[in-house]
Design a protein around this motif. Structure first.
Motif, PDB file in Angstrom:
ATOM      1  N   ILE A  97     -28.193  41.890  55.016  1.00  0.00           N
ATOM      2  CA  ILE A  97     -27.469  40.840  55.744  1.00  0.00           C
ATOM      3  C   ILE A  97     -27.956  39.509  55.165  1.00  0.00           C
ATOM      4  O   ILE A  97     -29.150  39.254  55.137  1.00  0.00           O
ATOM      5  CB  ILE A  97     -27.765  40.924  57.258  1.00  0.00           C
ATOM      6  N   HIS A  98     -27.021  38.738  54.653  1.00  0.00           N
ATOM      7  CA  HIS A  98     -27.422  37.517  53.933  1.00  0.00           C
ATOM      8  C   HIS A  98     -26.596  36.322  54.385  1.00  0.00           C
ATOM      9  O   HIS A  98     -25.667  36.460  55.183  1.00  0.00           O
ATOM     10  CB  HIS A  98     -27.263  37.745  52.428  1.00  0.00           C
TER      11      HIS A  98
ATOM     12  N   LYS B  30     -37.562  28.186  55.309  1.00  0.00           N
ATOM     13  CA  LYS B  30     -38.818  27.444  55.444  1.00  0.00           C
ATOM     14  C   LYS B  30     -39.997  28.396  55.233  1.00  0.00           C
ATOM     15  O   LYS B  30     -40.947  28.074  54.520  1.00  0.00           O
ATOM     16  CB  LYS B  30     -38.919  26.790  56.830  1.00  0.00           C
ATOM     17  N   LYS B  31     -39.886  29.569  55.841  1.00  0.00           N
ATOM     18  CA  LYS B  31     -40.967  30.554  55.727  1.00  0.00           C
ATOM     19  C   LYS B  31     -41.120  31.019  54.271  1.00  0.00           C
ATOM     20  O   LYS B  31     -42.235  31.162  53.776  1.00  0.00           O
ATOM     21  CB  LYS B  31     -40.689  31.745  56.641  1.00  0.00           C
ATOM     22  N   PHE B  32     -40.000  31.206  53.609  1.00  0.00           N
ATOM     23  CA  PHE B  32     -40.024  31.644  52.212  1.00  0.00           C
ATOM     24  C   PHE B  32     -40.786  30.629  51.349  1.00  0.00           C
ATOM     25  O   PHE B  32     -41.603  30.998  50.503  1.00  0.00           O
ATOM     26  CB  PHE B  32     -38.592  31.825  51.693  1.00  0.00           C
ATOM     27  N   LEU B  33     -40.518  29.353  51.584  1.00  0.00           N
ATOM     28  CA  LEU B  33     -41.189  28.304  50.800  1.00  0.00           C
ATOM     29  C   LEU B  33     -42.688  28.274  51.107  1.00  0.00           C
ATOM     30  O   LEU B  33     -43.521  28.160  50.208  1.00  0.00           O
ATOM     31  CB  LEU B  33     -40.547  26.939  51.079  1.00  0.00           C
ATOM     32  N   GLY B  82     -27.436  27.713  51.598  1.00  0.00           N
ATOM     33  CA  GLY B  82     -27.754  28.967  52.295  1.00  0.00           C
ATOM     34  C   GLY B  82     -29.131  29.507  51.933  1.00  0.00           C
ATOM     35  O   GLY B  82     -29.819  28.972  51.060  1.00  0.00           O
ATOM     36  N   TYR B  83     -29.505  30.589  52.643  1.00  0.00           N
ATOM     37  CA  TYR B  83     -30.789  31.240  52.360  1.00  0.00           C
ATOM     38  C   TYR B  83     -30.600  32.088  51.112  1.00  0.00           C
ATOM     39  O   TYR B  83     -29.926  33.114  51.145  1.00  0.00           O
ATOM     40  CB  TYR B  83     -31.200  32.111  53.545  1.00  0.00           C
ATOM     41  N   SER B  84     -31.188  31.643  50.023  1.00  0.00           N
ATOM     42  CA  SER B  84     -30.943  32.312  48.751  1.00  0.00           C
ATOM     43  C   SER B  84     -32.236  32.366  47.933  1.00  0.00           C
ATOM     44  O   SER B  84     -32.443  31.564  47.024  1.00  0.00           O
ATOM     45  CB  SER B  84     -29.848  31.536  48.010  1.00  0.00           C
ATOM     46  N   PRO B  85     -33.119  33.324  48.267  1.00  0.00           N
ATOM     47  CA  PRO B  85     -34.436  33.380  47.624  1.00  0.00           C
ATOM     48  C   PRO B  85     -34.359  33.443  46.093  1.00  0.00           C
ATOM     49  O   PRO B  85     -35.151  32.786  45.421  1.00  0.00           O
ATOM     50  CB  PRO B  85     -35.044  34.671  48.175  1.00  0.00           C
ATOM     51  N   LEU B  92     -37.160  26.938  40.994  1.00  0.00           N
ATOM     52  CA  LEU B  92     -38.554  26.488  41.054  1.00  0.00           C
ATOM     53  C   LEU B  92     -39.443  27.185  40.018  1.00  0.00           C
ATOM     54  O   LEU B  92     -40.626  26.880  39.898  1.00  0.00           O
ATOM     55  CB  LEU B  92     -39.132  26.728  42.461  1.00  0.00           C
ATOM     56  N   GLY B  93     -38.868  28.127  39.329  1.00  0.00           N
ATOM     57  CA  GLY B  93     -39.647  28.860  38.332  1.00  0.00           C
ATOM     58  C   GLY B  93     -40.784  29.654  38.956  1.00  0.00           C
ATOM     59  O   GLY B  93     -41.905  29.679  38.441  1.00  0.00           O
ATOM     60  N   ILE B  94     -40.511  30.315  40.070  1.00  0.00           N
ATOM     61  CA  ILE B  94     -41.572  31.125  40.710  1.00  0.00           C
ATOM     62  C   ILE B  94     -41.179  32.603  40.736  1.00  0.00           C
ATOM     63  O   ILE B  94     -40.054  32.944  40.530  1.00  0.00           O
ATOM     64  CB  ILE B  94     -41.902  30.666  42.156  1.00  0.00           C
TER      65      ILE B  94
END
Lengths: 181, 94
Positions: A97-98, B30-33, B82-85, B92-94
């Motif tokens: 889910i995205h 935010k948590k991902f960052l 959007g939330y896009s890890p 960010l090159g991570i």
């Protein structure tokens, strides 16, 4: 004053009625429900936690949960914009889910935020973004062939909220005048 | 406009996020960052004045983004909706 439990019960009841599931991750679900509760406290109605409400009811009507975009989003992606409502197969098969693109038409947002008209005329280029379609939605009458429930909307519901018949059992009602000559 | 700075070891890029305080996708971003120790700044758009919200909307549209949150702007150039890890990692090159 609303409580988190009331918000949860409302969401569960609504999901059950329309044959959906709530987001399977309890933490994510909790965040969404907290967001809905917060919005109800702020604005007096539970607008979508993942959209910025204007605070004016008449302009936010389409983003009050369950929003006008839920059913088309669930039909297309398997879940709604904020992720609160999820289709059965997505939950059962544990599909990801995205984030999905915003379906709310730019015109509606513009009206809600009273943006400058020139902003509306040139919609964002590129993007995953906003549905190109205008606010003109073609609504039709649909009836459930199993129980007779009738509804006026763009597409038939995912399931019949009354007898739980599948979407396929809905048929369009066409009204035509028949004049004997 | 209330910009909140979240410190992190990775300061290689300037990361600005437009978020909504009640949004679960924004919280996840935010948590991902934070988990990746990325230093970033965020603004919760719903808590801003209407005047500031207008500035933010103009900024997003000017950059060709859509009015959807979270919106992340990396180094004043790249815009991520959007939330896009994966996209964030790449930018960010991570």
């Amino acid at each position: 004053m609303t409580t988190l439990e009331k918000v949860r019960q409302r969401a569960e009841a609504d999901a059950k009625t329309y044959g959906y599931y709530l987001h399977p991750d309890p933490e994510f679900l909790n965040d969404l429900l907290e967001g809905l509760k917060k919005n109800e406290e702020r604005y007096g109605y539970p607008s979508c936690p993942c959209r910025v409400a204007s605070g004016k009811f008449e302009f936010d009507r389409d983003i009050i949960c369950p929003c006008d975009y839920r059913d088309p989003d669930v039909a297309e992606f398997g879940f709604c914009y904020c992720g609160l409502f999820v289709r059965k197969d997505v939950v059962e098969k544990k599909l990801p889910i995205h984030s999905i693109p915003e379906r709310r038409p730019v015109e509606k947002q513009a009206r809600a935020y009273a943006m400058a008209p020139e902003v509306i005329e040139k919609p964002a280029r590129a993007t995953v973004g906003v549905a190109e379609e205008t606010a003109q939605v073609k609504k039709k009458f649909w009836y459930c062939k199993q129980c007779g429930y009738t509804v006026f909307r763009e597409d038939p519901p995912y399931i019949c909220p009354i007898c739980k018949a599948k979407r396929e059992l809905f048929a369009e009602i066409t009204i035509g005048a028949f004049v004997r000559g | 406009m209330d910009k909140v700075k979240v410190p992190g070891k990775n300061k290689k890029h300037k990361v600005l996020m437009y978020a909504i305080s009640t949004c679960a996708w924004c919280k996840k971003t935010k948590k991902f960052l934070v988990d990746n120790e990325v230093e970033y700044e965020y603004i919760d758009v719903d808590l801003c004045s209407e005047e500031d919200r207008q500035k933010i909307r103009d900024d997003i549209r000017r950059r060709g983004g859509s009015l959807s949150y979270p919106t992340i702007i990396v180094d004043d150039k790249k815009i991520i909706t959007g939330y896009s890890p994966d996209e964030i990692k790449e930018a960010l090159g991570i």
